[in-house]
Motif scaffolding. Structure first.
Motif, PDB file in Angstrom:
ATOM      1  N   VAL A 229       0.834  -1.198   0.000  1.00 45.84           N
ATOM      2  CA  VAL A 229       0.000   0.000   0.000  1.00 45.84           C
ATOM      3  C   VAL A 229       0.870   1.250   0.000  1.00 45.84           C
ATOM      4  CG1 VAL A 229      -1.678   1.330   1.340  1.00 45.84           C
ATOM      5  CG2 VAL A 229      -1.942  -1.138   1.106  1.00 45.84           C
ATOM      6  N   ARG A 230       1.962   1.227   0.799  1.00 42.60           N
ATOM      7  CA  ARG A 230       2.744   2.463   0.887  1.00 42.60           C
ATOM      8  C   ARG A 230       4.168   2.301   0.364  1.00 42.60           C
ATOM      9  NH1 ARG A 230       3.309   3.159   7.449  1.00 42.60           N
ATOM     10  NH2 ARG A 230       4.299   1.171   7.815  1.00 42.60           N
ATOM     11  N   GLY A 231       4.493   1.137  -0.127  1.00 36.43           N
ATOM     12  CA  GLY A 231       5.783   1.000  -0.805  1.00 36.43           C
ATOM     13  C   GLY A 231       6.959   0.760   0.118  1.00 36.43           C
ATOM     14  N   GLY A 232       6.742   0.494   1.373  1.00 39.48           N
ATOM     15  CA  GLY A 232       7.873   0.220   2.254  1.00 39.48           C
ATOM     16  C   GLY A 232       7.425   0.110   3.685  1.00 39.48           C
ATOM     17  N   LEU A 233       8.284  -0.438   4.543  1.00 40.41           N
ATOM     18  CA  LEU A 233       7.982  -0.606   5.960  1.00 40.41           C
ATOM     19  C   LEU A 233       6.700  -1.389   6.153  1.00 40.41           C
ATOM     20  CD1 LEU A 233       8.713   2.741   7.823  1.00 40.41           C
ATOM     21  CD2 LEU A 233       9.849   0.554   8.112  1.00 40.41           C
ATOM     22  N   GLU A 234       6.505  -2.413   5.349  1.00 30.28           N
ATOM     23  CA  GLU A 234       5.293  -3.217   5.508  1.00 30.28           C
ATOM     24  C   GLU A 234       5.502  -4.585   4.883  1.00 30.28           C
ATOM     25  OE1 GLU A 234       1.967  -1.648   3.142  1.00 30.28           O
ATOM     26  OE2 GLU A 234       3.410  -0.589   1.930  1.00 30.28           O
ATOM     27  N   PHE A 235       4.653  -5.517   5.288  1.00 30.21           N
ATOM     28  CA  PHE A 235       4.613  -6.807   4.625  1.00 30.21           C
ATOM     29  C   PHE A 235       3.796  -6.664   3.349  1.00 30.21           C
ATOM     30  CE2 PHE A 235       5.728  -8.073   8.923  1.00 30.21           C
ATOM     31  CZ  PHE A 235       6.669  -9.060   8.691  1.00 30.21           C
ATOM     32  N   HIS A 304      -5.171  -9.196   6.241  1.00 30.50           N
ATOM     33  CA  HIS A 304      -4.779  -7.822   6.545  1.00 30.50           C
ATOM     34  C   HIS A 304      -5.698  -6.788   5.896  1.00 30.50           C
ATOM     35  CE1 HIS A 304      -1.321 -10.191   7.712  1.00 30.50           C
ATOM     36  NE2 HIS A 304      -1.070  -9.238   8.565  1.00 30.50           N
TER      37      HIS A 304
ATOM     38  N   PHE B 682      -5.313   7.635   1.110  1.00 31.46           N
ATOM     39  CA  PHE B 682      -4.873   6.417   0.435  1.00 31.46           C
ATOM     40  C   PHE B 682      -4.441   5.271   1.351  1.00 31.46           C
ATOM     41  CE2 PHE B 682      -3.861   9.853  -2.686  1.00 31.46           C
ATOM     42  CZ  PHE B 682      -4.811   9.487  -3.631  1.00 31.46           C
ATOM     43  N   MET B 683      -4.183   5.522   2.639  1.00 34.05           N
ATOM     44  CA  MET B 683      -3.523   4.485   3.424  1.00 34.05           C
ATOM     45  C   MET B 683      -4.164   4.130   4.755  1.00 34.05           C
ATOM     46  SD  MET B 683       0.320   5.803   2.869  1.00 34.05           S
ATOM     47  CE  MET B 683       0.726   6.353   1.237  1.00 34.05           C
ATOM     48  N   LEU B 687      -8.833  -0.589  11.585  1.00 36.95           N
ATOM     49  CA  LEU B 687      -9.779  -1.653  11.250  1.00 36.95           C
ATOM     50  C   LEU B 687     -10.366  -2.199  12.541  1.00 36.95           C
ATOM     51  CD1 LEU B 687      -7.492  -3.541   8.710  1.00 36.95           C
ATOM     52  CD2 LEU B 687      -9.396  -2.044   8.126  1.00 36.95           C
ATOM     53  N   LEU B 699       2.650  -1.060  12.039  1.00 35.10           N
ATOM     54  CA  LEU B 699       2.896  -1.869  10.848  1.00 35.10           C
ATOM     55  C   LEU B 699       1.630  -1.975  10.006  1.00 35.10           C
ATOM     56  CD1 LEU B 699       4.993  -3.657   9.422  1.00 35.10           C
ATOM     57  CD2 LEU B 699       4.138  -5.572  10.779  1.00 35.10           C
ATOM     58  N   ARG B 702      -1.215   2.012   8.421  1.00 30.69           N
ATOM     59  CA  ARG B 702      -0.150   2.558   7.575  1.00 30.69           C
ATOM     60  C   ARG B 702      -0.224   4.070   7.488  1.00 30.69           C
ATOM     61  NH1 ARG B 702      -2.125  -1.846   5.153  1.00 30.69           N
ATOM     62  NH2 ARG B 702      -0.716  -3.595   4.796  1.00 30.69           N
ATOM     63  N   THR B 705       5.098   7.305   4.820  1.00 32.97           N
ATOM     64  CA  THR B 705       6.508   7.537   5.133  1.00 32.97           C
ATOM     65  C   THR B 705       6.978   8.714   4.272  1.00 32.97           C
ATOM     66  OG1 THR B 705       7.465   6.184   3.383  1.00 32.97           O
ATOM     67  CG2 THR B 705       6.786   5.043   5.388  1.00 32.97           C
ATOM     68  N   ASN B 708       6.369   8.562   0.598  1.00 28.95           N
ATOM     69  CA  ASN B 708       5.030   8.766   0.052  1.00 28.95           C
ATOM     70  C   ASN B 708       4.698  10.245  -0.107  1.00 28.95           C
ATOM     71  OD1 ASN B 708       4.495   6.195   2.236  1.00 28.95           O
ATOM     72  ND2 ASN B 708       4.063   5.897   0.081  1.00 28.95           N
TER      73      ASN B 708
END
Lengths: 337, 789
Positions: A229-235, A304, B682-683, B687, B699, B702, B705, B708
């Motif tokens: 979703v954000r391009g980094g710091l995530e699975f 997720h 967008f992020m 939930l 984590l 989101r 960063t 973005n």
């Protein structure tokens, strides 16, 4: 903060670590980078009585063996992998897959072996259980499943989210495993059971020692993609790794390995989709079809917050693009020669 | 004299060096000997009756020094709002039943973390599980599980209403009848949270007759008032100390249970008690922003002139009143400020659900309201064949306009912002481009605009700020201010003003701040008024010190005050520069000849100094502020039409903050809001399922960063100015700019793809679904046109 008592030992050799793990019969865990284990302990999903630290064991540098294969110590840090000149040259897909893991701080600590041995993930599982989801789920040894309440006790639909495993499976890599009785070697693919309750085919006292990646034959090309979703710091929502073997014409596929990660209990190979490419000219239509078949066959678990339908859409589009990029890479290399 | 040396300059932040070198002391860094660790037992159920609590096993555990439940409190309630209509509604620990997961039931203090954790597990509770309700429209239905009784003045046909706001002007039915085009739409938003990096943390230390508290907050005087009240102590017995604060964004205003618990446990044990919330607790038990449902019916003339608007806002307010009744009041304001609407009817409902309590979050409802209104504005424009700029210019407020609540836009206005934003972004040349002639590949660019307006310094406790400026006898100055620097730079801004008024250097100004015992009362950093209210108080305090300096110098130099000028801690004679005195000399002379006057200046200020009352939350009657900031923002987005993945490429913010006292700090606010808005777009989403939080960590929640972050350009529309010795008007700039850009991103996604999004976030999944629906509709049209006649 980890709010229970445990013992800590530092092993000087991997053999010593295995001996310590064997003695404690399941109550001990090996600590490498700690980026997966320590959060798991903080959340008390695991409560080992002993941590066997491997931090005193210096990993061997990656080396090319006589047969052209490359051997990488399982204790190699991910940052070393992504920055190693040798790895980047000989197995660029591995360097790429290490580069997309977490953030730089995670990669400075996390190791190759630790990344492969990471736990499966589930939103309900990956948090403290002081007042949320207190009753243990199947994965925690209990009697319920929060996201899929109708699941039978032996079914845990958590997802295995390593970025590196799909790349290694596509590369047809093997792992060297050290146990009490010595060393055995299996395909990386065989490391995964597909069972969320026990995702790894390792016994309590076994440790990964090294990863071996066969030499690439002429005509080899690859593609790798991590959907986020954000391009980094995530699975990843989904992780895609593709290895293709092309005939001399540069268009006919002689072998194909496709691996989809992060959407099932282990990485998945859509064998029929792979076969549909072998012996065929790789045109847009064929790649599109293979990608569509893969997204169906993989049957992603909603995870997720992502729906199954969206994961299928994502895999379909990005796998087609990843295959196309692999082909383009081969052409670029040909042109550059 | 007209030239400014500090105000209007991007001077270096006062707190910068200490923060980047790690010297800044945050609450968690404060260490007292023998400190106990406090922990809170929280509800595992969204709605349940507590039949019995047994703490005896926990008390008996060695190392546990105290355990409290509601029986150990005085039973005094508190609330974000405390008015006759909305009396305080929340106890500091649950009494009889819990109404949300994570609600505080008991607290204990122990010698260390592990003992505290063990002790929590030894508290036994017998429960009776009650049916729970999570969606506001379900909760409003008669027969829904009752979380709290309906507000006595709420309409009888509903349930679980915590409060309502109703207002109207003009004749709404006549307005719709006179409209050429009417449309009705519904918009929704996801649950978001503040994302402050410093967790909630409190250290309390009772010293026989004085409670010393260090706590991460947005205003120490509000904390003192509420804490003293629930502890039943006089204000003089509670001291909130200054600490650095690591981000708040609206989430640290109100009294939190852990602040009470740390204090009470310290009073019982006689030892300092520290409670630090874990990130999981903050996500799953603390307060988030408020998801609004907005139903909007709007009528316009053919040329796009607004004639009538009816708005219904439903707030999923969580399990207590919180700021839920404030957000439905503010939602009206965010409706009426930017555009002229001759006929309007507004109704807002704040509905109890079994979710955690809600707090303000940067913009306090504005992003949701502006997203809805600005999206619909574009839909109306398209239906009428008007471009997005023209329709906004046609309705935008001009300077000097009277607002329905009696306020005035003064020199501000939206029209100038919209015009400048359109020009700077080349909006009309770009809009519709990719849909008119789609480029090769799968990437589409789109551009969109959104407008907003925000009030500053509105009256709410403690309403006014005072500042004291003490001259040191070397000519430097100490400023005493209750203003809390939460990262926005208030200490820097106040220093700039004092340095300017006194003609001394920035380094000559030292600030003692946000300590309830040593500094004067202050409004706090949460009503977008600190630069205006506290800043003017500081200007006045420094100005009074300056007047005294001039008076003494005039006597000593035998010159008229009008002929004296101040420069670099010196007083000069305007006509004869040889005739001069240093501040040191002036102050010595003041002590010698003015009965020991060491020169202290006092200042105080508040918004709407001649209006005694607050506006009514129920009816919206009553004036609000004299400081309305207007803004127009343009977003350029890129959408992959195969994957639905979208991102903000470029943002342009044109705002009227009056004038920037520190342009770099203003720019920081702009960029921070762009980043936060793109997270909203967008992020980010908290939930939840049945009141439990699924992603209580950084984590899986989101936030953007640095990678973005989009290009963020901005331009000021300067409408005010600063003159030494004169009151000034600055306007809000720290939270309103999160709104127009959110709407602009939604409009830009539409411009790129033709997909209209009625809810945030603009996820890839929603965009893809929208593209599929368009494709399906197009196919239907094609096959219909192929059908034989």
């Amino acid at each position: 903060m980890i709010l229970f008592d445990f013992d800590y030992e530092r092993a000087d050799t991997l053999e010593q670590a295995v001996a310590l793990l064997a003695r404690l019969q399941g109550d001990a865990r090996a600590l490498a980078g700690g980026t997966d284990l320590l959060p798991g302990m903080r959340m008390e999903n695991i409560r080992p009585g002993l941590l066997v630290s491997l931090s005193g064991i210096e990993p061997e540098a990656p080396q090319v063996l006589a047969d052209g294969s490359i051997r990488i110590d399982a204790l190699t840090r991910l940052a070393t992998l992504e920055n190693s000149e040798l790895v980047r040259r000989v197995v660029p897909m591995l360097a790429q897959s290490a580069h997309v893991v977490g953030g730089n701080q995670i990669r400075q600590m996390g190791t190759l072996g630790g990344n492969l041995c990471q736990e499966v993930r589930c939103l309900h599982l990956d948090q403290k259980h002081d007042y949320q989801f207190v009753a243990p789920c199947y994965k925690r040894g209990g009697t319920c499943c929060y996201p899929f309440p109708r699941n039978a006790p032996e079914v845990c639909w958590s997802v295995y989210m390593s970025d590196i495993a799909p790349a290694l499976i596509a590369l047809n890599a093997q792992v060297e495993i050290l146990g009490e009785t010595g060393t055995r070697r299996i395909d990386v693919e065989a490391l995964f059971t597909g069972n969320g309750l026990k995702p790894l085919a390792l016994s309590q006292a076994e440790l990964l020692r090294a990863v071996l990646i066969p030499a690439a034959a002429p005509g080899f090309t690859w593609g790798f993609h991590k959907s986020t979703v954000r391009g980094g710091l995530e699975f990843g929502m989904a992780v895609l790794a593709v290895a293709l073997q092309l005939a001399e014409d540069g268009r006919t596929c002689t072998d194909a390995r496709i691996v989809v990660g992060a959407v099932r209990e282990g990485p998945v190979r859509p064998v029929a989709a792979e076969r549909s490419l072998i012996g065929k000219t790789l045109d847009e239509e064929r790649m599109e079809q293979a990608a569509a078949d893969t997204s169906r066959v993989v049957n992603p678990l909603p995870h997720h917050g992502f729906s199954k339908r969206h994961l299928m859409d994502n895999i379909r589009v990005h796998l087609r693009r990843t295959l196309a990029r692999a082909l383009q890479r081969a052409r670029d290399q040909e042109a550059g020669r | 004299m007209s030239e400014l040396n500090y105000v209007g300059k991007s001077v270096k932040r006062k707190d910068g060096p200490d923060k980047v070198t790690g010297k800044a002391v945050y609450t968690q860094d404060v260490r007292l000997p023998n400190t106990l660790i406090g922990r809170i037992l929280r509800s595992p159920h969204p709605h349940a009756r507590i039949l019995r609590i047994d703490t005896s096993r926990a008390r008996a555990l060695p190392g546990v020094k105290a355990v409290i439940t509601v029986e150990d409190t005085k039973g005094i309630k508190h609330g974000f709002v405390e008015t006759p209509r909305y009396p305080p509604d929340q106890e500091v620990l649950a009494r009889g039943k819990v109404v949300h997961v994570g609600e505080e039931i008991a607290a204990l203090a122990a010698v260390d973390q592990i003992t505290a954790q063990k002790a929590l597990g030894l508290i036994d509770i017998e429960w009776e599980i009650l049916p729970a309700v999570f969606e506001p429209e379900d909760a409003m239905r008669p027969g829904a599980p009752e979380i709290h009784p309906n507000h006595p003045k709420a309409p009888r046909e509903f349930a679980n209403i915590g409060g309502t706001t109703e207002t109207q002007w003009g004749d709404i039915e006549k307005g719709f009848a006179e409209s050429d085009y009417v449309r009705e739409d519904r918009f929704e938003c996801q649950l978001r949270t503040h994302g402050y990096l410093e967790p909630h943390v409190t250290l309390a230390h009772w010293e026989s007759d004085k409670l010393n508290v260090w706590t991460s907050s947005m205003g120490v005087f509000v904390k003192r008032a509420k804490l003293a009240k629930v502890l039943d102590l006089p204000y003089s017995s509670v001291r909130i100390h200054k600490t650095y604060v690591g981000g708040t964004f609206g989430g640290k205003i109100d009294l939190y249970s852990h602040e009470y618990c740390a204090s009470r446990l310290s009073m019982i044990t006689g030892r300092p008690v520290q409670i630090t919330a874990s990130r999981e607790e903050i996500f799953s038990a603390y307060r988030h922003a408020q998801p609004l449902i907005l139903e909007i019916k709007t009528g316009v003339k053919k040329d796009g002139t607004l004639v009538a608007q009816r708005i219904r806002a439903i707030n999923n307010a969580g399990a207590f009143r919180g700021s839920g009744v404030v957000v439905i009041f503010l939602a009206w304001g965010f409706t009426m400020i930017p555009y002229r609407i001759p006929n309007l009817k507004y109704e807002g409902f704040s509905v109890y659900t079994n979710h955690t309590v809600r707090a303000p979050q940067r913009g306090h409802g504005a992003p949701k309201v502006r997203f809805a209104i600005e999206s619909q504005m574009d839909m109306i424009a398209e239906a009428l064949g008007i471009d997005p700029i023209t329709i906004r210019m046609r309705n935008a407020r001009e300077p000097g306009e009277q607002l329905p609540n009696g306020d005035n836009t003064h020199r501000g206005g939206l029209a100038a912002c919209v015009a400048l934003a359109a020009e700077k972004s080349d909006f009309l040349a770009k809009v519709g481009r990719d849909r008119a002639s789609p480029p090769k590949g799968t990437l589409r660019r789109g551009i969109g605009i959104g407008a907003s307006a925000y009030m500053g310094g509105t009256l709410i406790y403690p309403n006014g700020s005072a500042v004291i400026v003490k001259m040191n006898d070397d000519g430097s100055a100490i400023v005493l201010t209750g203003a809390i620097d939460i990262g926005q730079g208030s200490e820097t801004v106040i220093s700039q003003i004092v340095a300017e008024e006194l003609s001394i250097g920035m380094d000559d100004v030292k600030i003692i701040s946000s300590d309830t015992d040593t500094t004067p009362q202050d409004i706090g950093a949460w009503i977008s008024g600190m630069t205006y209210v506290t800043g003017n108080a500081a200007r006045q305090a420094a100005g009074r010190a300056r007047e005294k300096l001039l008076q003494v110098a005039s006597e000593k130099m035998g010159a008229e005050v009008e002929n004296l000028v101040l420069k670099d801690k010196m007083v000069y004679h305007r006509l004869n520069p040889e005739l001069k005195m240093s501040y040191r000399e002036v102050i010595a002379a003041s002590v010698a000849t003015h009965r020991g006057d060491t020169i202290i200046g006092e200042g105080f200020w508040r918004t709407m100094r001649d209006e005694p009352t607050h506006p009514s939350l129920a009816t919206t009657k009553g004036r609000w502020t004299e400081n309305y900031a207007f803004s127009a923002q343009v977003a350029e987005v890129e959408v992959d039409i195969e994957t639905g993945e979208a991102r903000l490429v470029k943002a342009l913010t044109v705002h009227d903050c009056g004038f920037p006292i520190n342009p770099q700090l203003v720019k920081g606010q702009v960029d921070g809001q762009i980043s936060m808005a793109l997270g909203h777009a967008f992020m980010e989403e908290v939930l939840t399922k049945d009141g439990y939080t699924l992603n209580p960590n950084w984590l899986d929640y989101r936030m953007p960063t640095i990678h973005n972050m989009a290009i963020s350009e901005d331009a000021d529309v300067i409408t005010e100015q600063y003159r030494v010795g004169q009151p000034y008007r600055t306007k809000e700039v720290g939270e309103g700019l999160i709104s127009g850009i959110l709407a602009a991103m939604g409009n830009a996604v539409y411009d790129a793809t033709g997909v209209r999004l009625y809810s945030t976030p603009f996820s890839a999944e929603k965009i893809l679904a929208g593209l599929r629906a368009l494709e399906y509709a197009a196919k239907k049209v094609r096959s219909a046109s192929k059908a034989p006649a």
